[in-house]
Design a protein around this motif. Sequence first.
Motif, short mmCIF file in Angstrom:
data_model
loop_
_atom_site.label_atom_id
_atom_site.label_comp_id
_atom_site.label_asym_id
_atom_site.label_seq_id
_atom_site.Cartn_x
_atom_site.Cartn_y
_atom_site.Cartn_z
N TRP A 36 107.43 79.31 39.16
CA TRP A 36 107.61 79.05 37.73
C TRP A 36 106.33 78.40 37.22
O TRP A 36 106.00 77.29 37.64
N SER A 37 105.64 79.11 36.35
CA SER A 37 104.27 78.76 35.99
C SER A 37 104.13 78.20 34.58
O SER A 37 104.93 78.51 33.69
N TRP A 38 103.06 77.44 34.42
CA TRP A 38 102.55 77.07 33.10
C TRP A 38 101.20 77.75 32.92
O TRP A 38 100.34 77.70 33.81
N MET A 50 97.72 77.28 34.81
CA MET A 50 97.53 75.86 35.01
C MET A 50 98.16 75.37 36.32
O MET A 50 97.64 74.45 36.96
N GLY A 51 99.28 75.95 36.67
CA GLY A 51 99.96 75.52 37.88
C GLY A 51 101.36 76.07 37.91
O GLY A 51 101.82 76.69 36.94
N ASP A 52 102.05 75.86 39.02
CA ASP A 52 103.42 76.31 39.10
C ASP A 52 104.23 75.47 40.06
O ASP A 52 103.69 74.63 40.80
N CYS A 97 105.37 79.14 29.37
CA CYS A 97 105.96 79.06 30.69
C CYS A 97 106.39 80.48 31.08
O CYS A 97 106.73 81.30 30.22
N ALA A 98 106.36 80.75 32.36
CA ALA A 98 106.65 82.10 32.83
C ALA A 98 107.14 82.07 34.26
O ALA A 98 106.90 81.10 35.00
N ARG A 99 107.79 83.16 34.65
CA ARG A 99 108.20 83.30 36.05
C ARG A 99 107.18 84.18 36.75
O ARG A 99 106.89 85.30 36.30
#
Length: 117
Positions: A36-38, A50-52, A97-99
Amino acid sequence: QFQLQESGPGLVKPSQTLSLTCTVSGGSITMNSHYWSWIRQPPGKGLEWMGDIGSSGSTYYSPSLKNRASISRDTSKNQFTLQLSSVTPSDTAVYYCARGRVLYDYGGQGTQVTVSS
């Protein structure tokens, strides 16, 4: 069908900490080995991962953020949160935000964050 929704302040002052939350519906963020990412997109620039946080709770960050980012989650609310410390005007961007990681199959519509005094 997953749905993701970002929320948080649209305006943050320099040197403060930006905090954004992604609320996920349609499935648990703890299931099935997903990340799950930003991601953000500054004006006139490309997307920046940015990270997850993984479904196990492990976190990974972009080295370019120089330890300013922190991602956590609240599994009871099916949410994950980004905190970005010591923001400057260069952190102004649309935040998503994303998967996924590298490739994303579900994402939010994005939220504009402006860093300004």
